[in-house]
Scaffold this active site. Structure first.
Site, PDB file in Angstrom:
ATOM      1  N   HIS A 125       0.809  -1.214   0.000  1.00  0.00           N
ATOM      2  CA  HIS A 125       0.000   0.000   0.000  1.00  0.00           C
ATOM      3  C   HIS A 125       0.845   1.268   0.000  1.00  0.00           C
ATOM      4  O   HIS A 125       0.381   2.339   0.392  1.00  0.00           O
ATOM      5  CB  HIS A 125      -0.995  -0.025   1.160  1.00  0.00           C
ATOM      6  CG  HIS A 125      -2.225  -0.803   0.784  1.00  0.00           C
ATOM      7  ND1 HIS A 125      -2.140  -2.020   0.169  1.00  0.00           N
ATOM      8  CD2 HIS A 125      -3.529  -0.523   0.889  1.00  0.00           C
ATOM      9  CE1 HIS A 125      -3.365  -2.451  -0.068  1.00  0.00           C
ATOM     10  NE2 HIS A 125      -4.232  -1.570   0.357  1.00  0.00           N
ATOM     11  N   ASP A 178      -6.074   4.888   9.818  1.00  0.00           N
ATOM     12  CA  ASP A 178      -7.498   4.976   9.453  1.00  0.00           C
ATOM     13  C   ASP A 178      -7.981   3.715   8.749  1.00  0.00           C
ATOM     14  O   ASP A 178      -9.168   3.428   8.712  1.00  0.00           O
ATOM     15  CB  ASP A 178      -7.722   6.154   8.486  1.00  0.00           C
ATOM     16  CG  ASP A 178      -7.476   7.483   9.168  1.00  0.00           C
ATOM     17  OD1 ASP A 178      -7.471   7.515  10.407  1.00  0.00           O
ATOM     18  OD2 ASP A 178      -7.290   8.479   8.454  1.00  0.00           O
ATOM     19  N   GLU A 192     -10.077  13.851  14.553  1.00  0.00           N
ATOM     20  CA  GLU A 192      -9.542  14.132  13.221  1.00  0.00           C
ATOM     21  C   GLU A 192     -10.318  15.324  12.649  1.00  0.00           C
ATOM     22  O   GLU A 192     -10.987  16.050  13.394  1.00  0.00           O
ATOM     23  CB  GLU A 192      -9.651  12.907  12.297  1.00  0.00           C
ATOM     24  CG  GLU A 192      -8.659  11.815  12.639  1.00  0.00           C
ATOM     25  CD  GLU A 192      -8.370  10.861  11.478  1.00  0.00           C
ATOM     26  OE1 GLU A 192      -8.854  11.099  10.358  1.00  0.00           O
ATOM     27  OE2 GLU A 192      -7.648   9.860  11.700  1.00  0.00           O
TER      28      GLU A 192
END
Ligand code: FAD
Length: 517
Positions: free
Chosen positions: A99, A160, A271
């Site tokens: 990723h 996240d 956030e």
């Protein structure tokens, strides 16, 4: 000896354009590799998938993929390459879940280690006063969550998105809405097992081989392969109150964010995101949010203006339902958001943490997950966040329809500065993440070219205005840029490279140190 001297590492040129080394695929390399005695196996045929990553912009095909079944497999392979000394360009990259954004887990004509194959030893939760879980470096965080929840426990600090590996996020930092309270994931690890660039297997912690321990944390894969990690746990809550509120004033938004992160007893997760000129405000690809009053929610559109969404979560157990409502109400009463824009949702802890996966599935269905992702992640010092916002949100970006922009502050005091991770030198700094997706055939503002040009404008502005910004998941192409990125930590970073990976074999995709030849 194969050990390169220090001056050599300093003076060698940063990465030239990658070239195919003609001798690499020849049998004088592959035959001895094939002869290595392994529990797992090396694959020379099905290698192309390791030349892809989430960024979908860089594609370096490896010579072979190692599917390790034991730490020894990794150690033997690295040792073999190390013993070949400077006679080969062969490099080695651990690949977590691939990723990365710019080929960081790739190794051009080298060996990629498919870390997810390393399943053993089995994940093990230790209960007690200081609970922890031992997990393989190739384990996905989602599996760690499931396993720890079986014991009523959970890691403290997250990303996240949980379909990332332990080794991958610990090589960076692992930042999410809990970081203001616990620091990033690299601050919540007790011990690591690492295979260095010479093939040595080392157990390290704060008290044992501490230099290697801190080198590897946030070390961009430069000093060793993380084969196991001991991750701190705490009692897990069952439920989450998930709250979003909107602001039209940037200064009120940041004032409230900073107010909330100053206390250890406010929310458990904080956030925020920036919305420029777009509709469908409360849903973006990161999370599907179900406000209590969807009709009211849909009335908010940011056409022609910029709005700021503060996102908070409070953890609780079902028997605390009443108290939690009061606590949330009290915390919210101190904030200056637009009063009619309070959206509260209640979800399980598991669903809250795995929220981005829901959107991933939807995007995958539409074929929109594997598009290029020219993401840019910046750490901006608090003292310059107004200047940053004024130019970037007010001038450079026209809208946010290509993906979310996250923005939230964290406390420097919660970060251990002995790790390799670099942050701005201020008590509070903001993570600002531009998480855009490019449309492959487009030539307009959702094209890759447009987004890359936009990123460049942002970076140029930061540099020209001396904002003291640091890149998170950094990507540079020259040695000077890397030196500037690490600043006062650069000398130590180089010294650690010389000590733990003297031939610069590991993680070539980061493009920091070329392989010693
Ligand atoms: P890879 O991309 O495979 O590897 C990353 C780097 O680490 C490479 O250099 C690789 O060689 C090295 N590496 C991998 N495994 C090991 C190992 N075991 N030992 C040593 N080196 C290793 N980051 C955050 O901090 N917070 C977020 O909220 C967040 N959300 C994300 C959401 C999405 C959808 C995506 C795609 C990424 C997100 N990230 C986030 C970034 C993510 O943490 C990094 O991209 C990370 O590198 C990905 O992990 P990976 O396991 O796929 O690692």
């Amino acid at each position: 000896s194969c050990i390169t001297d220090r001056t050599n590492l300093f003076s060698r040129h940063p990465f030239p354009a990658q070239k195919v080394a003609p001798h690499l695929s020849s049998s004088n390399i592959t035959s001895p590799l094939k002869a290595l005695s392994l529990h797992g196996h090396l694959s020379f045929d099905i290698v192309h998938y390791a030349s892809h990553d989430f960024g979908n912009r860089y594609h370096s095909v490896p010579l072979a993929i190692l599917h390790p079944l034991s730490v020894l497999d990794i150690s033997s392979t690295i040792k073999y390459v190390f013993d070949m000394g400077t006679s080969t360009k062969l490099t080695i990259a651990a690949r977590g879940h691939g990723h990365s954004l710019q080929g960081q887990a790739q190794a051009h004509q080298g060996i990629v280690i498919a870390m997810e194959s390393l399943k053993g030893p089995k994940m093990q939760v230790h209960t007690g006063k200081l609970p922890y879980i031992d997990a393989s470096g190739g384990e996905l965080w989602i599996n760690i969550l499931h396993e720890s929840l079986r014991y009523g426990l959970t890691p403290k600090s997250w990303t996240d998105y949980l379909h990332l590996t332990v080794g991958g996020t610990l090589s960076n930092a692992g930042i999410s809405g809990q970081a203001f309270l616990y620091g990033p994931q690299i601050n919540n690890v007790y011990q690591l097992e690492v295979v260095t660039g010479t093939g040595e297997v080392v157990i390290c912690s704060e008290n044992q081989s501490a230099d290697l321990f801190y080198a590897v944390l946030g070390g961009l894969g430069q000093f060793g392969i993380i084969t196991q990690a001991r991750i701190a746990l705490e009692p897990a809550p069952r439920m989450v109150k998930w709250v979003r509120v909107l602001y039209s004033e940037f200064s009120t938004f940041t004032k409230d964010q900073e107010y909330l992160i100053a206390s250890d007893t406010s929310f458990d997760y904080i956030e925020g995101f920036v919305i420029i000129n777009r509709t469908g405000l409360l849903n973006n690809w990161r999370s599907s949010f179900n406000p209590k009053d969807p009709i009211q929610a849909n009335q908010f559109i940011s056409d022609g203006r910029t709005l700021f969404c503060l996102e908070m979560a409070k953890y609780f157990n079902p028997d605390e339902s009443n108290i939690i409502d009061e606590q949330v109400e009290e915390l919210l009463s101190a904030l200056g958001y637009i009063p009619s824009t309070l959206f509260i949702s209640e979800v399980s802890y598991r669903d809250f943490l795995d929220r981005v996966h829901v959107s991933e599935m939807k995007l995958r269905e539409k074929g929109l997950w594997e598009v290029p992702h020219p993401w840019l992640n910046l750490l901006v010092p608090k003292s310059r966040i107004d200047d940053f916002a004024k130019e970037v949100f007010g001038n450079i970006l026209i809208d946010t329809s290509s993906g979310p922009i996250l923005m939230y502050p964290v406390n420097q005091s919660k970060w251990n500065n002995r790790t390799s991770m670099v942050t701005p030198e201020e008590d509070i700094f903001y993570l600002v993440a531009f998480l855009f997706s490019a449309m492959p055939s487009s030539t307009g503002k959702d094209s890759l070219e447009h987004m890359l040009a936009q990123n460049k404008r942002i970076l140029d502005f930061c540099e020209m205005s001396h904002l003291g910004v640091k890149q998170y998941l950094p990507h540079y192409s020259t040695r000077e840029e890397w030196r500037a990125h690490f600043g006062p930590k650069w000398e130590a970073f180089v010294q650690r490279k010389v000590t733990y990976d003297p031939l610069a074999t590991l993680a070539p995709g980061q493009r920091i140190f070329p392989k010693a030849m």
